[in-house]
Design an enzyme around this catalytic site. Structure first.
Site, short mmCIF file in Angstrom:
data_model
loop_
_atom_site.label_atom_id
_atom_site.label_comp_id
_atom_site.label_asym_id
_atom_site.label_seq_id
_atom_site.Cartn_x
_atom_site.Cartn_y
_atom_site.Cartn_z
N THR A 9 -10.15 22.09 100.70
CA THR A 9 -11.47 22.25 101.33
C THR A 9 -11.43 22.03 102.85
O THR A 9 -10.43 21.62 103.41
CB THR A 9 -12.49 21.31 100.64
OG1 THR A 9 -12.37 21.46 99.22
CG2 THR A 9 -13.91 21.60 101.05
N GLU A 55 -11.11 25.46 96.51
CA GLU A 55 -10.86 24.38 95.55
C GLU A 55 -9.49 23.77 95.75
O GLU A 55 -9.27 23.11 96.73
CB GLU A 55 -11.09 24.82 94.11
CG GLU A 55 -11.62 23.71 93.19
CD GLU A 55 -10.58 22.71 92.73
OE1 GLU A 55 -9.45 23.12 92.39
OE2 GLU A 55 -10.90 21.52 92.67
N ASP A 68 -13.26 23.56 88.18
CA ASP A 68 -14.18 22.44 88.45
C ASP A 68 -15.14 22.21 87.29
O ASP A 68 -15.86 21.21 87.26
CB ASP A 68 -14.98 22.69 89.73
CG ASP A 68 -14.27 22.18 90.97
OD1 ASP A 68 -13.20 21.57 90.83
OD2 ASP A 68 -14.78 22.41 92.08
N SER A 80 -19.77 20.39 91.99
CA SER A 80 -18.93 20.14 93.16
C SER A 80 -19.21 18.75 93.70
O SER A 80 -20.26 18.16 93.43
CB SER A 80 -19.24 21.18 94.25
OG SER A 80 -18.61 20.85 95.46
#
Length: 582
Positions: A404, A424, A444, A468
């Site tokens: 990220t 990710e 995720d 997230s």
């Protein structure tokens, strides 16, 4: 560029290596000044505008836009297109993002959800084998199975439509030029390419780009990406028409569906139906401030808000940053918040999430009673927030590994932007299409749909957005922004952001001091302490309180702008980013 010297005697401000000089020599003189300020622990100061991003070339691209009168939304597009080129392992056109926007003219705060979505053809057993056993993480990640519909290009377009002032095509100029003429491979990118060789070489296009002569790219090599330049030209000329409904979309779908050994189910209808969602921000009160960020499907704002809300009654200012009790309070507030996160937080378009109940001051005060003892909590459980729907959920088991990037921008009009952007895991699915990497965002989701017969909120479903931890944040006082902050780092993002807000508001640290402050993060019971930092000295005291302690690299990428009499920027010394302002 105006700067002032900030000195500090705080014990927990850890020393970090100076950004490589050869990289500094390759960038603009003002960027070298910013790098030197970061290395010496000083913030960059400015009066009119500021941009902080994860690579000097990206910060420069944003600075050019702001210098010619562009808005923060304009600058974000220039920054993101360059980031996708120079640090492709972290973010890019094949990923997604969350954006928080403060509008100076109206005083309104809003968020844009550019999170990836699951294809319509996914099944509950996408990440399970024929026996119903969950796949190993990287068996799920590498290939087409893990790819969701990218949201970043659509978010860029939506932000420009709402808040941009510059010509759309002008915002791609730096990205196109760098992709065409080449850029110098950074030490960070080179190291990550070498470490991930076993996965990157599985797909021909990816291997050819990162291992052009059969060996990993080295620091300082010039790297060109003509396919990425062509993609950017298409976006500049046609906006996102071809990305979601034309040849680029077809190329993405083909790569996903034909990925050797691990194909996915992404289809053209999934690309064509993607939409960015504008959502109300989630705001929690702390020290006469409002800490605002992205709500579900992000757990970022809720969990940061819960941590701070539970700490609101404790005098962290008096305790100070060197006191083990400060870190006990932060750690156990985080553990309590993560217990709620694991049970209740997911895509609120698909499952009911008790957003108001989770950050209700009375609920948080009740949860905070557990912090009144002087020792580590022996165990934590999810609480019972006010909830107007059924609340029978099992605890989530999803694994969220760090990668990220984060962008913080304030423009000359007073608008503020905080955006966290990702593919990710580092290098995402490892599939490269038209010069950019595709995300592995579907991992995720929880690999299981139920636990002991009880459904999991973050289970996969067609069209659903995975939960997230990204926490782009704008802190307001009296309705005006005073801090723009965010970080990469997987689920540790939440701890990094909470710590930085505490460092600034409670301990009076400037933007760079707050970013550089050594990390101590506790999510699930083990206290992670930043290796090589002054936090190591607290290990015996933390163990005496009852914590299991783990020394490890905590490679955040915090980028902060503090807004007061001037603009004050801090870039994380653990990475390559810089603050630029005027």
């Amino acid at each position: 560029m105006r700067q002032r010297l900030i000195t500090t005697g705080l014990a927990l401000l850890a020393p970090f290596a100076v950004f490589a000089q050869d990289a500094a020599d390759a960038v603009q003189p003002e960027t070298t000044i910013s790098i030197n300020a970061k290395a010496s622990g000083r913030p960059v100061t400015a009066q009119d505008w500021m941009v902080v991003a994860a690579n000097p070339l990206a910060s420069q691209a944003g600075a050019k836009v702001l210098e010619r009168g562009g808005t923060a939304a304009d600058a974000m597009i220039a920054v993101q297109t360059v980031l996708g080129l120079v640090e492709p392992q972290s973010s890019g056109l094949g990923g997604g993002a969350f954006l928080v926007w403060y509008d100076a003219k109206s005083g309104a705060l809003t968020t844009l959800d550019g999170r990836e979505t699951a294809p319509a053809a996914v099944t509950p057993r996408l990440f399970q084998d024929e026996n119903g056993e969950t796949l190993k993480f990287f068996d799920a990640v590498v290939g087409g199975r893990s790819v969701g519909v990218p949201g970043t290009p659509a978010l860029m377009e939506k932000a420009h439509q709402k808040w941009g002032s510059q010509k759309w095509d002008s915002l791609f100029e730096d990205g196109i030029a760098l992709a065409t003429e080449g850029f110098s491979v950074s030490a960070r990118l080179a190291g990550m390419i070498e470490r991930d060789a076993d996965r990157l070489v599985r797909f021909g296009g990816t291997a050819a780009y990162f291992y052009p002569t059969g060996i990993p790219l080295k620091e300082g090599q010039t790297l060109r990406n003509p396919e990425y330049a062509a993609t950017l030209r298409d976006l500049a000329e046609n906006r996102t028409v071809n990305f979601y409904g034309g040849q680029i979309a077809r190329d993405i779908v083909h790569a996903v569906q034909t990925a050797s050994g691990n194909p996915g189910v992404l289809a053209m209808r999934d690309m064509a139906s993607y939409q960015v969602k504008e959502r109300a921000p989630v705001c929690a009160s702390y020290r006469e401030h409002e800490v605002c960020g992205m709500g579900p499907p992000s757990s970022g704002a809720l969990t940061v808000g819960q941590i701070l809300g539970m700490l609101d009654k404790y005098d962290l200012d008096a305790l100070g940053p060197d006191n083990v009790q400060s870190w006990r309070l932060i750690a156990d507030a985080s553990r309590l918040a993560f217990a709620d996160r694991g049970r209740y937080m997911a895509d609120s378009d698909f499952v009911p999430v008790p957003v108001k109940g989770l950050i209700d001051p009375e609920y948080l005060a009740l949860r905070a009673e557990a912090l009144d003892g002087g020792l580590a909590l022996e165990s934590v459980m999810a609480g019972m927030p006010a909830f107007d729907h059924a609340m029978i959920w099992a605890d989530d088991e999803s694994l969220e590994l760090p990668s990220t990037s984060h962008i913080s921008i304030v423009d000359s009009y007073g608008n503020a932007l905080s955006m966290t952007t990702t593919i990710e895991n580092a290098f995402g699915s490892r599939l490269m299409v038209n010069g950019f990497l595709l995300n592995n965002e579907l991992t995720d989701f929880s690999f299981r749909t139920h636990k002991d017969g009880v459904p999991i909120a973050n289970a996969i479903a067609p069209g659903k957005r995975p939960r997230s931890s990204m926490a782009p944040t704008i802190v307001l006082k009296d309705g005006k922004p005073v801090l723009v902050v965010g970080s990469p780092g997987g689920s540790r993002i939440i701890g990094y952001v909470a710590k930085t807000i505490i460092a600034h508001l409670d301990w009076g640290m400037d933007a760079q001091q707050a970013v550089s402050l050594a990390h101590g993060v506790n999510r699930f019971g083990t206290f992670d302490l930043e290796a090589g930092s002054a936090m190591e000295a607290l290990a015996p005291d933390l163990e005496a309180l009852g914590y299991k302690v783990n020394m490890r690299d905590l490679n955040s990428g915090l980028h902060v702008i503090a807004i007061g009499d001037n603009l004050q920027g801090g870039a994380d010394p653990r990475r390559e980013g810089v603050a630029l302002g005027e």
